[in-house]
Scaffold this motif. Structure first.
Motif, mmCIF file in Angstrom:
data_model
loop_
_atom_site.group_PDB
_atom_site.id
_atom_site.type_symbol
_atom_site.label_atom_id
_atom_site.label_comp_id
_atom_site.label_asym_id
_atom_site.label_seq_id
_atom_site.Cartn_x
_atom_site.Cartn_y
_atom_site.Cartn_z
ATOM 1 N N LEU A 1 -26.815 -31.984 -57.882
ATOM 2 C CA LEU A 1 -27.676 -31.744 -56.723
ATOM 3 C C LEU A 1 -28.713 -32.822 -56.514
ATOM 4 O O LEU A 1 -29.177 -33.053 -55.404
ATOM 5 N N GLY A 2 -29.094 -33.459 -57.611
ATOM 6 C CA GLY A 2 -30.254 -34.330 -57.537
ATOM 7 C C GLY A 2 -29.935 -35.732 -57.058
ATOM 8 O O GLY A 2 -28.807 -36.214 -57.170
ATOM 9 N N ARG A 3 -30.979 -36.355 -56.562
ATOM 10 C CA ARG A 3 -30.902 -37.761 -56.200
ATOM 11 C C ARG A 3 -30.917 -38.552 -57.499
ATOM 12 O O ARG A 3 -31.686 -38.273 -58.409
ATOM 13 N N ARG A 4 -30.014 -39.486 -57.569
ATOM 14 C CA ARG A 4 -29.981 -40.323 -58.761
ATOM 15 C C ARG A 4 -31.059 -41.385 -58.622
ATOM 16 O O ARG A 4 -31.210 -41.975 -57.550
ATOM 17 N N GLU A 5 -31.822 -41.584 -59.675
ATOM 18 C CA GLU A 5 -32.887 -42.593 -59.587
ATOM 19 C C GLU A 5 -32.299 -43.956 -59.866
ATOM 20 O O GLU A 5 -32.086 -44.338 -61.013
ATOM 21 N N GLU A 6 -31.995 -44.649 -58.797
ATOM 22 C CA GLU A 6 -31.313 -45.930 -58.947
ATOM 23 C C GLU A 6 -32.291 -47.082 -58.801
ATOM 24 O O GLU A 6 -33.314 -46.966 -58.146
ATOM 25 N N VAL A 7 -31.916 -48.175 -59.411
ATOM 26 C CA VAL A 7 -32.713 -49.388 -59.247
ATOM 27 C C VAL A 7 -32.404 -49.937 -57.865
ATOM 28 O O VAL A 7 -31.245 -50.091 -57.486
ATOM 29 N N ARG A 8 -33.435 -50.156 -57.080
ATOM 30 C CA ARG A 8 -33.195 -50.632 -55.711
ATOM 31 C C ARG A 8 -33.377 -52.126 -55.629
ATOM 32 O O ARG A 8 -34.151 -52.690 -56.342
#
Lengths: 107, 427
Positions: A100-107
């Motif tokens: 469900l969650g947003r993956r914390e990605e390196v932007r």
């Protein structure tokens, strides 16, 4: 080339799957789907709640896992969420949060 | 890469590559789509259609529903007391169509569960690879002597939302100052276990100001009911002396009605009760079409493999929602929605020859004890020895003691839940 009959690519079409889902096929995708699908009845499809119940959309996987654990342990007091969180193992909570969650990605 | 793969899977070409036939369980010509027909467009059927299409847009999903406008039961007790309109209970099928579900408004007249063939009153014949029935309940007009469809025009059940809801609403509005309301509640299993008590509560809330000299009597076939302590403690606080609950062993089980005299008769040795407004919620069984399709057993409900919801009587046919025997899950909109998702996953596994995932199910039932006083019961379920059982140590009801702010929050969540589950089920 042989396809996994059930790949995350297929599930990527699901409303429940966040945008990052069109990725590598993993076993247990359907298991995570089935676990997380229960949440939508209250929190809305794709975590977008149209009413009074808090939305999950946009929350990070880490936040959802933390919140579920807080409810499970009783550190946070909710209405139904303490009773519900106690129904899931730590592994299941991780699967739900990841789905469900947003993956914390390196932007 | 992933995107092109998905595009490929969406197309018929994927079938030609053989992945749909991987398990060899569904034989069909290369290049054709897997076809699923769903009978019944309530919470179970709609959710199943929606999730099937979301999970695998290559599956052709046809939903057959009698009414173009679905009138939902949850929150309909508010309609009885003028706190909500019936129109607010109505939902269309545009959201499902937008997902590519073929929605057919027609009445199913015949199902061949072996050939998996469906015929409708409109003359359509549909064959499919997998058939799903979500027919809801049929009210039993053969269970209480004198209570048939004609009697229901005088003593409404209001257990299907619609005309019956409005009839009971009109009768309440016309009730005299010192009127007596009777509510007859059946033994389990029946649709929406806390529903009769929410109904009694909201009618009492209305009577408190509108008919303060009135009384409300619940005649219950059971000796206990869900959230009983919460309901009864709230009744004592909010409506002292207004609601009386008569349990089954004290003469609550109604065996006969006299519709013209608006009188309910319990068994031998107990007094009859006459009401000004009489609401009879009769015993129930699986929707009639499930019985005609040979999917129900002697109990009147449909036995299924509780892992997949595939019928134990006919392979390739699935039954979800109120009609199914689903272990310890109550017959609720939430349960039907939850079962539909597990069933959608199981259908795709069957169509693709995959092993089924370990299922997980959930239910939460909110009840309004007053307009801004909500309580809930919830559970998380697992499959244990083939039966759906609640997870020990989890679930349960709202606390017996809680500040009014918590009750108000649960009342707000009851309506929030409704908004969410409608969106989740119907789009």
């Amino acid at each position: 080339m042989r396809y996994r009959p059930f790949s995350l690519a297929v599930l990527g079409a699901s409303l429940l799957a966040p945008a990052h889902a069109a990725g590598v096929a993993q076993p247990g995708d359907l298991r995570a789907f089935v676990l997380a699908a229960s949440c939508a009845a209250c929190h809305g499809p794709d975590g977008h709640s149209p009413g009074a119940i808090p939305s999950l959309a946009g929350k990070s996987a880490r936040f959802i896992e933390f919140a579920m654990q807080e409810y499970k342990s009783g550190a946070s007091a909710g209405t139904v969420m303490n009773r519900i969180a106690r129904g899931y193992s730590d592994d299941e909570i991780r699967l739900i949060a990841a789905r469900l969650g947003r993956r914390e990605e390196v932007r | 890469m992933a995107l092109s793969r998905r595009a490929l899977l969406r197309s018929g070409a994927a079938v030609a590559l053989g992945w749909l036939g991987a398990g060899g369980r569904v034989a069909r010509a290369a290049g054709t789509q897997a076809r699923v027909v769903i009978v019944g467009g309530g919470f179970g059927g709609a959710t199943c259609a929606r999730y099937l299409r979301q999970l695998d847009p290559s599956v052709e999903v046809t939903l057959i529903e009698r009414e173009p406008r679905y009138l939902s039961c949850p929150l309909s007790n508010l309609v009885l007391v003028g706190e909500r309109t019936l129109d607010a209970q109505a939902h269309g099928y545009g959201g499902l169509r937008a997902l590519g579900v073929r929605v057919l408004f027609d009445t199913v007249t015949e199902i061949d569960p072996v050939a998996r063939r469906v015929r409708t009153a409109g003359g359509t014949q549909l064959d499919c690879d997998r058939l799903v029935l979500a027919p809801g309940i049929e009210l039993r007009f053969d269970a209480i002597a004198g209570y048939d469809a004609a009697a229901a025009q005088q003593l409404p059940h209001a257990w299907h939302a619609g005309e019956q809801t409005l009839l009971l609403q009109r009768q309440l509005a016309a009730m005299p100052d010192n009127g007596v309301v009777l509510i007859s509640v059946p033994a389990e299993p029946y649709r929406c276990p806390p529903g009769p008590y929410e109904r009694a509560s909201l009618i009492a809330d209305w009577m408190r100001t509108q008919r303060p000299r009135g009384k409300l009597l619940i005649l219950d076939a059971k000796d206990s009911f869900t959230k009983q302590a919460l309901f009864q403690s709230a009744w004592q606080t909010l409506y002292p002396g207004l609601i009386e609950w008569v349990r089954g062993s004290d003469g609550g089980a109604v065996e006969r009605v006299d519709a013209a005299a608006r009188t309910l008769y319990p068994g031998f040795g107990f007094n009859e009760h006459r009401g000004d407004v009489v609401n009879v919620i009769p015993p129930q069984r699986a929707g009639a079409i499930a019985q005609r399709a040979d999917l129900s057993d002697a109990s009147g409900w449909c036995p299924v493999d509780q892992l997949s919801f595939e019928s134990l009587r006919h392979a390739g046919v699935y039954v979800i929602g109120d009609a199914a025997i689903a272990g310890k899950m109550p017959k609720s909109a939430f349960s039907a929605n939850s079962q539909a998702k597990v069933c959608a996953a199981a259908l795709l596994c069957a169509l693709h020859g995959q092993a089924l995932p370990e299922p997980s199910y959930a239910n939460t039932c909110y009840s309004l004890v007053a307009r801004h006083y909500g309580i809930s019961v919830s559970a998380v379920y697992r499959l244990q020895q083939g039966r759906i059982e609640p997870v020990a140590g989890a679930g349960g009801t709202s606390p017996l003691e809680a500040p009014s702010a918590v009750r108000a929050q649960e009342a707000a969540y009851a309506e929030g839940w409704y908004a969410s589950i409608m969106a989740d089920s119907f789009g």
